[in-house]
Design an enzyme around this catalytic site. Structure first.
Site, PDB file in Angstrom:
ATOM      1  N   TYR A 126       0.812  -1.219   0.000  1.00 21.79           N
ATOM      2  CA  TYR A 126       0.000   0.000   0.000  1.00 21.79           C
ATOM      3  C   TYR A 126       0.843   1.266   0.000  1.00 21.79           C
ATOM      4  O   TYR A 126       0.287   2.366  -0.033  1.00 21.79           O
ATOM      5  CB  TYR A 126      -0.927   0.004   1.217  1.00 21.79           C
ATOM      6  CG  TYR A 126      -2.167  -0.844   1.048  1.00 21.79           C
ATOM      7  CD1 TYR A 126      -2.162  -1.969   0.238  1.00 21.79           C
ATOM      8  CD2 TYR A 126      -3.338  -0.533   1.711  1.00 21.79           C
ATOM      9  CE1 TYR A 126      -3.286  -2.758   0.094  1.00 21.79           C
ATOM     10  CE2 TYR A 126      -4.470  -1.311   1.577  1.00 21.79           C
ATOM     11  CZ  TYR A 126      -4.441  -2.422   0.768  1.00 21.79           C
ATOM     12  OH  TYR A 126      -5.563  -3.202   0.633  1.00 21.79           O
ATOM     13  N   LYS A 197       3.587 -13.803   6.337  1.00 25.32           N
ATOM     14  CA  LYS A 197       3.851 -14.864   5.354  1.00 25.32           C
ATOM     15  C   LYS A 197       5.366 -15.046   5.265  1.00 25.32           C
ATOM     16  O   LYS A 197       5.972 -15.091   4.189  1.00 25.32           O
ATOM     17  CB  LYS A 197       3.247 -14.490   3.998  1.00 25.32           C
ATOM     18  CG  LYS A 197       3.237 -15.631   2.972  1.00 25.32           C
ATOM     19  CD  LYS A 197       2.279 -16.755   3.336  1.00 25.32           C
ATOM     20  CE  LYS A 197       2.235 -17.799   2.211  1.00 25.32           C
ATOM     21  NZ  LYS A 197       1.410 -18.973   2.578  1.00 25.32           N
ATOM     22  N   ASP A 230      -2.535 -17.226   5.674  1.00 29.89           N
ATOM     23  CA  ASP A 230      -3.586 -18.093   5.144  1.00 29.89           C
ATOM     24  C   ASP A 230      -4.153 -18.989   6.241  1.00 29.89           C
ATOM     25  O   ASP A 230      -5.364 -19.209   6.319  1.00 29.89           O
ATOM     26  CB  ASP A 230      -3.092 -18.903   3.938  1.00 29.89           C
ATOM     27  CG  ASP A 230      -1.688 -19.451   4.106  1.00 29.89           C
ATOM     28  OD1 ASP A 230      -0.927 -18.915   4.921  1.00 29.89           O
ATOM     29  OD2 ASP A 230      -1.336 -20.413   3.403  1.00 29.89           O
ATOM     30  N   ASP A 254      -5.708  -5.229   6.073  1.00 32.67           N
ATOM     31  CA  ASP A 254      -6.883  -4.780   5.334  1.00 32.67           C
ATOM     32  C   ASP A 254      -7.827  -5.944   5.058  1.00 32.67           C
ATOM     33  O   ASP A 254      -9.040  -5.866   5.276  1.00 32.67           O
ATOM     34  CB  ASP A 254      -6.430  -4.130   4.025  1.00 32.67           C
ATOM     35  CG  ASP A 254      -7.551  -3.378   3.332  1.00 32.67           C
ATOM     36  OD1 ASP A 254      -8.598  -3.150   3.952  1.00 32.67           O
ATOM     37  OD2 ASP A 254      -7.379  -3.020   2.155  1.00 32.67           O
TER      38      ASP A 254
END
Length: 370
Positions: A126, A197, A230, A254
């Site tokens: 972002y 991640k 995930d 987000d």
């Protein structure tokens, strides 16, 4: 004591929601001098910019703003005003509570969900560092990556490929994780979970995780764990009651905040705030819903609950608690609520935005009389 607060009306249903939220906040009895400002698509049509300088000047002066939703065009048009404000004003922490309120339709009835998503606001994808497909500079970036990387290269043709850069720094990661732990202490929270991640992106998400572990070691009174993003999404769907505060890099925060809002009934009850060292902007998680503009139909609870966060930020804790109790009571009673809070969306007894705000104001009067 009176407080100066910027009120940004937004576009779409924004002005209607701003009116409703303002009336409910004023009904708490807290003295606020509202500085009304406009931003969004309609301002863009008139002035050639969606965010006039006067808006930023007002927020810098008041150091506190309540912002109604503003449209962000998908794929084209001006860049997100929300992202610009966060970066321009140094609002590095996005905080989005997702709490179960009895009376809100959800698949998780009876599950005690009370989550807080703490999202880093200034870095990650972002940051907006992008290179457009077909531009000479994009080709140069891809060629540089392929030249400098020993094991991972861009395998698609440079002239057909767009590139986004994902910067993550140790200092910004440390700052947002520390904010999450301080928030936990301030509000009696029990656990912080870092979301990442790092198994794949070792030099960005791996750095975020390293910073999280470093900060966690300084807060032995707060439980700490980490989850791969995930897996975190699956865990939230299966057993959301096990989690408390989730601290995330920008993009994951987000996405997960919308997932968490879905757990508790949707964006209609999802407030948010963006906080930095020099001020804060409070806003609903949902968008501007332009198709409902002027219809007096949209649920005002998310922006009103954002006002609750604002009152707590200002130190008006008792007023904030009363306003949250009033919102919760009106939702639980289910009589004076908008269509999305009825058992059936076509229920003819649903009321409008302002009528629900009226009911919350009446409930505030009842609570004050107790």
């Amino acid at each position: 004591m009176a407080y100066d607060v910027t009120l940004i009306l937004g576009d779409g249903v924004g002005p209607e929601l701003a009116q409703a939220a303002r009336r409910c906040i004023d009904a708490t009895g807290v003295a606020i001098r509202w500085d009304i400002q406009e931003a969004g698509t309609e301002v863009m049509d008139r002035l050639g910019t969606p965010l006039p300088d006067a808006v930023l000047e007002s927020i810098r002066r008041t150091r506190c703003a309540l912002k109604a939703p503003i449209t962000t065009p998908v794929g084209t048009g001006f860049r997100s005003i929300n992202v610009f404000l966060r970066q321009e004003l140094g609002l590095y922490a996005c905080v989005r509570p997702c709490k179960m309120y009895p009376g809100v339709r959800t698949y998780y009835t009876g599950v005690p969900i009370d989550l807080v998503i703490v999202r880093e606001n200034t870095e990650d994808l972002y940051a907006g560092i992008e290179f457009e497909r077909g531009k000479p500079e994009t080709v140069s970036v891809i060629e540089a990556i392929n030249r400098l990387s020993t094991d991972r290269k861009v395998k698609t043709r440079p002239e057909e490929t767009g590139v986004s850069v994902k910067p993550i720094s140790f200092s910004a990661s440390e700052r947002i994780v520390r904010y999450a732990f301080e928030y936990a202490r301030r509000y009696g929270r029990r656990k912080v979970t870092a979301v990442h991640k790092a198994n794949i992106m070792k030099h960005t998400d791996g750095l975020f995780l390293e910073a999280a572990r470093h900060v966690a070691s300084q807060y032995p009174d707060i439980e700490f764990e980490d989850r791969i993003v995930d897996n975190m999404c699956m865990q939230l769907v299966q057993k959301p009651e096990l989690y408390d505060i989730l601290v995330c890099p920008n993009l994951y925060g987000d996405i997960i905040s919308d997932l968490a809002a879905g757990l508790v009934g949707g964006l209609g009850v999802a407030p948010g705030m963006n906080v930095g060292d020099s001020g804060a902007v409070f806003e609903a998680t949902h968008g501007s819903a332009p198709k409902y503009k002027g219809l007096n139909k949209v649920n005002p609870a998310a922006l009103i609950l954002s006002g609750v966060l604002m009152l707590r930020y200002l130190g008006e804790t008792a007023a904030a608690d009363r306003l949250e109790k009033a919102v919760a009571a009106v939702i639980a009673e289910g009589k004076y609520v908008t269509y999305d809070l009825k058992p059936h969306r076509d229920d003819p007894t649903a009321v409008g935005t302002q009528e629900m705000a009226d009911a919350i104001c009446r409930k505030l009067e009842e609570l004050a009389a107790v």
